[in-house]
Design a protein around this motif. Sequence first.
Motif, PDB file in Angstrom:
ATOM      1  N   TRP A 136       7.813  24.847  11.740  1.00 58.24           N
ATOM      2  CA  TRP A 136       8.510  25.752  12.688  1.00 58.24           C
ATOM      3  C   TRP A 136       7.512  26.754  13.258  1.00 58.24           C
ATOM      4  O   TRP A 136       7.616  27.145  14.416  1.00 58.24           O
ATOM      5  CB  TRP A 136       9.706  26.410  11.994  1.00 58.24           C
ATOM      6  CG  TRP A 136      10.522  25.402  11.227  1.00 58.24           C
ATOM      7  CD1 TRP A 136      10.687  25.322   9.882  1.00 58.24           C
ATOM      8  CD2 TRP A 136      11.246  24.280  11.774  1.00 58.24           C
ATOM      9  NE1 TRP A 136      11.456  24.240   9.547  1.00 58.24           N
ATOM     10  CE2 TRP A 136      11.822  23.587  10.687  1.00 58.24           C
ATOM     11  CE3 TRP A 136      11.459  23.801  13.068  1.00 58.24           C
ATOM     12  CZ2 TRP A 136      12.602  22.442  10.857  1.00 58.24           C
ATOM     13  CZ3 TRP A 136      12.222  22.663  13.243  1.00 58.24           C
ATOM     14  CH2 TRP A 136      12.794  21.991  12.144  1.00 58.24           C
ATOM     15  N   ARG A 162      20.347  23.941   6.001  1.00 56.28           N
ATOM     16  CA  ARG A 162      19.925  24.774   7.142  1.00 56.28           C
ATOM     17  C   ARG A 162      18.976  24.046   8.084  1.00 56.28           C
ATOM     18  O   ARG A 162      18.648  24.542   9.152  1.00 56.28           O
ATOM     19  CB  ARG A 162      19.254  26.060   6.635  1.00 56.28           C
ATOM     20  CG  ARG A 162      20.238  27.049   6.037  1.00 56.28           C
ATOM     21  CD  ARG A 162      19.542  28.197   5.368  1.00 56.28           C
ATOM     22  NE  ARG A 162      18.691  27.726   4.269  1.00 56.28           N
ATOM     23  CZ  ARG A 162      18.015  28.518   3.437  1.00 56.28           C
ATOM     24  NH1 ARG A 162      18.070  29.811   3.581  1.00 56.28           N
ATOM     25  NH2 ARG A 162      17.271  28.001   2.468  1.00 56.28           N
ATOM     26  N   GLU A 163      18.522  22.849   7.677  1.00 55.98           N
ATOM     27  CA  GLU A 163      17.578  22.114   8.537  1.00 55.98           C
ATOM     28  C   GLU A 163      18.212  21.748   9.882  1.00 55.98           C
ATOM     29  O   GLU A 163      17.516  21.637  10.877  1.00 55.98           O
ATOM     30  CB  GLU A 163      17.076  20.843   7.848  1.00 55.98           C
ATOM     31  CG  GLU A 163      16.221  21.064   6.613  1.00 55.98           C
ATOM     32  CD  GLU A 163      14.764  21.411   6.899  1.00 55.98           C
ATOM     33  OE1 GLU A 163      14.480  22.316   7.705  1.00 55.98           O
ATOM     34  OE2 GLU A 163      13.922  20.754   6.276  1.00 55.98           O
ATOM     35  N   ARG A 166      17.781  24.753  11.968  1.00 54.30           N
ATOM     36  CA  ARG A 166      16.344  24.886  12.276  1.00 54.30           C
ATOM     37  C   ARG A 166      15.923  23.871  13.327  1.00 54.30           C
ATOM     38  O   ARG A 166      15.112  24.172  14.204  1.00 54.30           O
ATOM     39  CB  ARG A 166      15.494  24.690  11.015  1.00 54.30           C
ATOM     40  CG  ARG A 166      15.614  25.837  10.054  1.00 54.30           C
ATOM     41  CD  ARG A 166      14.541  25.741   8.970  1.00 54.30           C
ATOM     42  NE  ARG A 166      14.856  26.663   7.900  1.00 54.30           N
ATOM     43  CZ  ARG A 166      15.034  26.335   6.614  1.00 54.30           C
ATOM     44  NH1 ARG A 166      14.879  25.080   6.224  1.00 54.30           N
ATOM     45  NH2 ARG A 166      15.337  27.238   5.732  1.00 54.30           N
ATOM     46  N   SER A 169      17.099  25.155  16.668  1.00 52.89           N
ATOM     47  CA  SER A 169      16.233  26.265  17.123  1.00 52.89           C
ATOM     48  C   SER A 169      14.853  25.732  17.490  1.00 52.89           C
ATOM     49  O   SER A 169      14.235  26.206  18.445  1.00 52.89           O
ATOM     50  CB  SER A 169      16.033  27.320  16.038  1.00 52.89           C
ATOM     51  OG  SER A 169      17.228  27.682  15.494  1.00 52.89           O
TER      52      SER A 169
END
Length: 269
Positions: A136, A162-163, A166, A169
């Motif tokens: 990231w 949460r990947e 992510r 984003s």
Amino acid sequence: MNYRHAFHAGNFGDCMKHALLVALLRALLRKPAPLFVLDTHAGAGHYDLTAEPAQRTNEAADGIFRLLHDVPPALDDYMTAVRGLGLYPGSPALTRSLLREDDRQACCEAHPEDYAALRGLFRHDRQVSVHQRDAWQALKALLPPSQKRGLVLIDPPYEDPREFSRAASGLTLAHARFPTGVLAAWYPVKHRAPVRAFFDALSLRDVITAELLLREPLDPSRLNGCGLAIVNPPYRFEREAQVILDALLERLGDREPGEAALVMRLADE
Ligand SMILES: C[S@@+](CC[C@H](N)C(=O)[O-])C[C@H]1O[C@@H](n2cnc3c(N)ncnc32)[C@H](O)[C@@H]1O
């Protein structure tokens, strides 16, 4: 970091991702301008499918090993690349095999052992840079490239729920920094809810998704399917992706209820 791709190399998700990756690169290679390819979650580069990790899970038996014989025309390019590379190629080796001499490739891998393997694979290669850094962060640090054209592949392990956010984003950031790039993020389909939330979080124009479902995604403990979200897909890529997915489903599906090969356009905005 528990995930090691050596246990999963050659599974149906890998085949789908890599067959589409080859087609995306081929589309970009139609024009002469040099390319930049960023592989944010690169893994070890290539894998020995006869070694203990791959043998232990045997996931390749329902993946790449089903594609070795009577290759349908839609998968010919991908399978020719796989066959030509000796060890079973991950995304870095596959990408590298297609690049021209003015193209450049950057690979990021956080796991120390996989990073060491990847670095070893490309140690004499001036066209490929290998980074042990967070994916990231790399999107900020390595984009935009000096080349105007290229591809970013985002392929997280999704061990952490949460990947998904992510990845959304990451695509958004990559698009802000490299608006002309083709951006692709692989995602698992275990059940529908996280995938819907991922799509909702993608407020970008010109996004398609290509999904291979082996069965109805009802049991969240299984990898029931997988997809690739593609921002700025090449011209007419939807049609090409559909033909590739249909060929994959024909070989990799077991005719379970709900199996499907789906190419969809996410609503703009
Ligand atoms: C699914 S595998 C990559 C497979 C590879 N793209 C291929 O197709 O051959 C995901 C990789 O991401 C690495 N990884 C996980 N989190 C990372 C992070 N934050 N930054 C960089 N690499 C990461 C893992 O160690 C693993 O090797």
